[in-house]
Scaffold this active site. Sequence first.
Site, short mmCIF file in Angstrom:
data_model
loop_
_atom_site.label_atom_id
_atom_site.label_comp_id
_atom_site.label_asym_id
_atom_site.label_seq_id
_atom_site.Cartn_x
_atom_site.Cartn_y
_atom_site.Cartn_z
N LYS A 16 0.83 -1.21 0.00
CA LYS A 16 0.00 0.00 0.00
C LYS A 16 0.87 1.27 0.00
CE LYS A 16 -3.88 -2.42 2.13
NZ LYS A 16 -5.04 -2.34 3.05
N PHE A 65 -15.23 2.64 7.33
CA PHE A 65 -13.86 2.99 6.95
C PHE A 65 -13.66 3.11 5.44
CE2 PHE A 65 -14.05 -1.66 7.60
CZ PHE A 65 -13.66 -2.12 6.34
N ARG A 93 -1.55 -14.45 3.36
CA ARG A 93 -2.35 -13.81 4.42
C ARG A 93 -1.76 -14.07 5.80
NH1 ARG A 93 -7.10 -11.12 3.09
NH2 ARG A 93 -7.76 -11.31 5.26
N THR A 99 -5.70 -8.20 9.97
CA THR A 99 -6.06 -6.92 9.34
C THR A 99 -5.77 -5.74 10.26
OG1 THR A 99 -7.85 -8.07 8.18
CG2 THR A 99 -7.99 -5.66 8.28
N ARG A 113 2.16 -6.82 8.68
CA ARG A 113 1.32 -5.77 9.29
C ARG A 113 1.79 -5.44 10.70
NH1 ARG A 113 -4.41 -7.95 6.72
NH2 ARG A 113 -4.40 -6.55 4.91
N ASN A 123 -2.49 -0.56 6.72
CA ASN A 123 -1.94 -1.80 7.28
C ASN A 123 -0.96 -2.49 6.33
OD1 ASN A 123 -3.84 -2.56 5.46
ND2 ASN A 123 -4.99 -3.89 6.82
N HIS A 126 -2.02 -5.76 1.02
CA HIS A 126 -3.28 -6.45 0.70
C HIS A 126 -2.96 -7.86 0.23
CE1 HIS A 126 -7.13 -7.47 -1.15
NE2 HIS A 126 -6.40 -7.96 -2.13
P1 ADP Z 1 -8.04 -7.63 4.63
O1 ADP Z 1 -7.24 -6.55 3.91
O2 ADP Z 1 -7.26 -8.24 5.75
O3 ADP Z 1 -8.63 -8.64 3.69
P2 ADP Z 1 -10.71 -6.45 4.87
O4 ADP Z 1 -11.00 -7.06 3.54
O5 ADP Z 1 -11.65 -6.73 5.99
O6 ADP Z 1 -9.24 -6.87 5.38
O7 ADP Z 1 -10.60 -4.87 4.72
C1 ADP Z 1 -10.00 -4.29 3.60
C2 ADP Z 1 -9.11 -3.15 4.06
O8 ADP Z 1 -9.93 -2.15 4.69
C3 ADP Z 1 -8.08 -3.52 5.15
O9 ADP Z 1 -6.90 -4.08 4.64
C4 ADP Z 1 -7.83 -2.15 5.78
O10 ADP Z 1 -6.98 -1.36 4.97
C5 ADP Z 1 -9.22 -1.55 5.77
N1 ADP Z 1 -9.94 -1.82 7.03
C6 ADP Z 1 -10.50 -2.99 7.41
N2 ADP Z 1 -11.06 -2.91 8.63
C7 ADP Z 1 -10.85 -1.63 9.04
C8 ADP Z 1 -11.19 -0.91 10.23
N3 ADP Z 1 -11.87 -1.48 11.23
N4 ADP Z 1 -10.79 0.38 10.32
C9 ADP Z 1 -10.12 0.98 9.32
N5 ADP Z 1 -9.78 0.36 8.16
C10 ADP Z 1 -10.12 -0.93 8.03
MG MG Z 2 -10.12 -8.44 2.25
#
Ligand code: ADP
Ligand code: MG
Length: 159
Positions: A16, A65, A93, A99, A113, A123, A126
């Site tokens: 990112k 978010f 992952r 996350t 992360r 974070n 992706h």
């Molecule tokens: P992942 O990236 O682990 O698959 P998600 O698909 O749930 O997680 O979310 C996509 C992205 O949205 C995350 O990588 C993060 O950048 C953002 N995100 C997720 N949950 C939150 C949260 N509670 N607060 C702020 N940003 C979030």
């Molecule tokens: Mg995701």
Amino acid sequence: MLKKMCPLQLTLAIIKPHAVKNLISLIKIKEIIVTSKFEVVRSKRKIISLGEAELFYSEHKNKFFYNRLITSMTSGPCDISILAKDNAIKDWRVIMGPTKVFKAQFEAPDSIRGQFGLSDTRNATHGSDSEESAKREIKIFFPDFDIEKWYQEHNIDNR
Ligand code: ADP
Ligand code: MG
């Protein structure tokens, strides 16, 4: 020809913008990709457009978010890669960690992360969460990449 015992799988990884901007994070994350035995099948650096970010994260459209996520993902260049490895989706992952960054720092401090995440939104990386997502996400950023052909060429029955 015999099917391989541990067939390669493709996943989409994104470093990112905040992590690309920080040279230490960028170098370390790339090092982790290589030492974890992922093959980088394709890679590009690009600024994700608003349209691409909205399409990519459409499942999160109604989340609180969403706006900050889209703003952050379009704020500067990302490194976007197709990675190959056996169990690439799950392994990437696991290497990324949870996350949420506090959880990552607490439960998996050595994860990407855990080390390089700045906030729940920023974070660091992706990773696709399923084969279906990997295909959808690869098509968004590498529209010319023929996923089916790649699996055929590697003698993998991707169904
Ligand atoms: P992942 O990236 O682990 O698959 P998600 O698909 O749930 O997680 O979310 C996509 C992205 O949205 C995350 O990588 C993060 O950048 C953002 N995100 C997720 N949950 C939150 C949260 N509670 N607060 C702020 N940003 C979030
Ligand atoms: Mg995701």
